[in-house]
Motif scaffolding. Structure first.
Motif, mmCIF file in Angstrom:
data_model
loop_
_atom_site.group_PDB
_atom_site.id
_atom_site.type_symbol
_atom_site.label_atom_id
_atom_site.label_comp_id
_atom_site.label_asym_id
_atom_site.label_seq_id
_atom_site.Cartn_x
_atom_site.Cartn_y
_atom_site.Cartn_z
ATOM 1 N N ARG A 96 0.813 -1.218 0.000
ATOM 2 C CA ARG A 96 0.000 0.000 0.000
ATOM 3 C C ARG A 96 0.851 1.274 0.000
ATOM 4 N N PHE A 97 1.932 1.273 0.804
ATOM 5 C CA PHE A 97 2.743 2.497 0.923
ATOM 6 C C PHE A 97 3.967 2.438 0.023
ATOM 7 N N ASP A 98 4.285 3.589 -0.579
ATOM 8 C CA ASP A 98 5.460 3.643 -1.459
ATOM 9 C C ASP A 98 6.736 3.867 -0.666
ATOM 10 N N ALA A 99 6.660 4.779 0.310
ATOM 11 C CA ALA A 99 7.874 5.153 1.049
ATOM 12 C C ALA A 99 8.205 4.123 2.127
ATOM 13 N N TRP A 100 9.498 3.861 2.278
ATOM 14 C CA TRP A 100 9.935 2.865 3.266
ATOM 15 C C TRP A 100 9.612 3.300 4.679
ATOM 16 N N ASN A 101 9.701 4.624 4.936
ATOM 17 C CA ASN A 101 9.410 5.064 6.311
ATOM 18 C C ASN A 101 7.954 4.777 6.675
ATOM 19 N N GLN A 102 7.039 4.862 5.694
ATOM 20 C CA GLN A 102 5.626 4.570 5.974
ATOM 21 C C GLN A 102 5.391 3.074 6.197
ATOM 22 N N LYS A 103 6.130 2.265 5.417
ATOM 23 C CA LYS A 103 6.015 0.800 5.592
ATOM 24 C C LYS A 103 6.479 0.415 7.001
ATOM 25 N N ILE A 104 7.616 0.975 7.427
ATOM 26 C CA ILE A 104 8.182 0.623 8.736
ATOM 27 C C ILE A 104 7.302 1.154 9.869
ATOM 28 N N CYS A 105 6.788 2.372 9.679
ATOM 29 C CA CYS A 105 5.904 2.962 10.689
ATOM 30 C C CYS A 105 4.656 2.073 10.861
ATOM 31 N N ALA A 106 4.077 1.630 9.730
ATOM 32 C CA ALA A 106 2.884 0.778 9.778
ATOM 33 C C ALA A 106 3.206 -0.564 10.440
ATOM 34 N N ALA A 107 4.366 -1.140 10.098
ATOM 35 C CA ALA A 107 4.746 -2.437 10.669
ATOM 36 C C ALA A 107 4.872 -2.346 12.190
ATOM 37 N N GLY A 108 5.498 -1.259 12.665
ATOM 38 C CA GLY A 108 5.644 -1.062 14.115
ATOM 39 C C GLY A 108 4.289 -0.961 14.792
ATOM 40 N N LEU A 109 3.377 -0.215 14.153
ATOM 41 C CA LEU A 109 2.034 -0.090 14.725
ATOM 42 C C LEU A 109 1.340 -1.455 14.752
ATOM 43 N N GLY A 110 1.527 -2.234 13.668
ATOM 44 C CA GLY A 110 0.911 -3.566 13.594
ATOM 45 C C GLY A 110 1.348 -4.454 14.753
ATOM 46 N N VAL A 111 2.635 -4.420 15.062
ATOM 47 C CA VAL A 111 3.179 -5.231 16.167
ATOM 48 C C VAL A 111 2.519 -4.813 17.492
ATOM 49 N N ILE A 112 2.430 -3.488 17.713
ATOM 50 C CA ILE A 112 1.840 -2.988 18.972
ATOM 51 C C ILE A 112 0.344 -3.321 19.027
ATOM 52 N N LEU A 113 -0.352 -3.179 17.895
ATOM 53 C CA LEU A 113 -1.794 -3.475 17.871
ATOM 54 C C LEU A 113 -2.054 -4.945 18.179
ATOM 55 N N LEU A 114 -1.190 -5.823 17.669
ATOM 56 C CA LEU A 114 -1.364 -7.255 17.950
ATOM 57 C C LEU A 114 -1.181 -7.526 19.444
ATOM 58 N N ALA A 115 -0.146 -6.916 20.036
ATOM 59 C CA ALA A 115 0.080 -7.090 21.478
ATOM 60 C C ALA A 115 -1.124 -6.576 22.273
ATOM 61 N N ILE A 116 -1.676 -5.434 21.841
ATOM 62 C CA ILE A 116 -2.852 -4.854 22.521
ATOM 63 C C ILE A 116 -4.041 -5.816 22.421
ATOM 64 N N ALA A 117 -4.280 -6.334 21.206
ATOM 65 C CA ALA A 117 -5.424 -7.227 20.989
ATOM 66 C C ALA A 117 -5.295 -8.488 21.851
ATOM 67 N N LEU A 118 -4.101 -9.078 21.885
ATOM 68 C CA LEU A 118 -3.896 -10.313 22.650
ATOM 69 C C LEU A 118 -4.056 -10.065 24.148
ATOM 70 N N TRP A 119 -3.522 -8.934 24.610
ATOM 71 C CA TRP A 119 -3.590 -8.622 26.040
ATOM 72 C C TRP A 119 -5.022 -8.309 26.459
ATOM 73 N N ASP A 120 -5.706 -7.503 25.658
ATOM 74 C CA ASP A 120 -7.079 -7.102 25.980
ATOM 75 C C ASP A 120 -8.028 -8.301 25.960
ATOM 76 N N LYS A 121 -7.763 -9.223 25.055
ATOM 77 C CA LYS A 121 -8.613 -10.415 24.928
ATOM 78 C C LYS A 121 -8.653 -11.206 26.244
ATOM 79 N N ASP A 122 -7.516 -11.294 26.916
ATOM 80 C CA ASP A 122 -7.442 -12.073 28.150
ATOM 81 C C ASP A 122 -7.750 -11.276 29.405
ATOM 82 N N THR A 123 -7.430 -9.975 29.382
ATOM 83 C CA THR A 123 -7.514 -9.203 30.632
ATOM 84 C C THR A 123 -8.571 -8.098 30.616
#
Ligand code: ZN
Length: 253
Positions: A96-123
């Protein structure tokens, strides 16, 4: 980028996403169970150290049919879903993103969102440290690459207006129903998402996450659900396709 380059990029993004998904799931599980963060992964049933062939994201789970090779203990499906969802998201963001900084920014957010989803699901809680990490991560990219993504003003408007609106709604609903209806962690997550999505994007995020939340309530036949996973999925979707969807919507009218 031609088709071959896109496929090559998509393939490696999927592999990286699956590996990151596996890592996030493993770490979240260890923190939740108050286990040590270091050391090799072991089967929770028989305790044998997992070999290389048992650690290949997605494939190991499928080949072993979701069970340990030795004791047949079930391997949680959330590991598989974590790997698949981050593989899909990394691929979508890479294409989706052309610039590498946007790809990396999105990837970092994805990692944090997954951790949030997993944690919230249990707690039923969204840790402030994860929200702060997502906010600092975005601020860093906003400062280093100000010409990419949403502007600071749009981010501020998206954060304050949408999360402020939801906060107001939650206070009214809490008073009328005399119980907590929307968790404050969810409102804070929407606040952070605003910096990634801007005003229109975060409004769309609120719409999609509410829709997902209603579907989850119906599927789980309950009135209380962890809203974090719905918000995480919706935020990831809106980051990649929100703008295109808004453009399409504006054009059909
Ligand atoms: Zn085992």
């Amino acid at each position: 980028m031609n088709q071959v380059e896109s496929m090559y990029l998509g393939f490696w993004a999927a592999v990286t996403g699956a590996v990151c998904g596996s890592f996030v799931c493993c770490m979240t599980e260890r923190i939740y169970e108050k286990r040590t963060l270091g050391g090799r992964s072991r089967c929770p049933g028989c305790g044998h150290t997992l070999g290389v062939m048992e650690l290949i994201p997605v494939f190991s789970w499928l080949i072993q049919k979701g069970r340990c090779r030795y004791c047949r203990e079930r391997i949680p499906t959330e590991c598989l879903w974590s790997e698949i969802s981050l593989a899909v998201f990394f691929t979508a963001a890479a294409l989706r993103f052309d610039a590498w900084n946007q790809k990396i920014c999105a990837a970092g957010l994805g990692v944090i969102l997954l951790a949030i989803a997993l944690w919230d699901k249990d707690t039923y809680e969204i840790p402030g440290s994860l929200l702060a990490a997502a906010l600092v991560w975005k601020m860093m990219f906003m400062m280093l690459f100000p010409k990419y993504g949403v502007s600071v003003l749009d981010g501020l408007l998206g954060s304050c207006l949408i999360s402020g609106g939801l906060l107001l709604l939650s206070v009214c609903m809490d008073r009328s129903m005399k119980r907590e209806t929307i968790g404050y962690g969810d409102i804070r997550l929407l606040f952070v998402a605003g910096f990634y999505l801007g005003l229109k994007g975060n409004f769309l995020n609120l719409f999609f996450s509410s829709l997902l939340g209603i579907l989850m309530c119906a599927a789980m036949k309950t009135k209380k659900i962890p809203f974090g996973p719905a918000l995480a999925v919706s935020t990831a979707f809106c980051l990649c396709y929100g703008e295109a969807l808004i453009q399409w919507y504006v054009h059909i009218w």
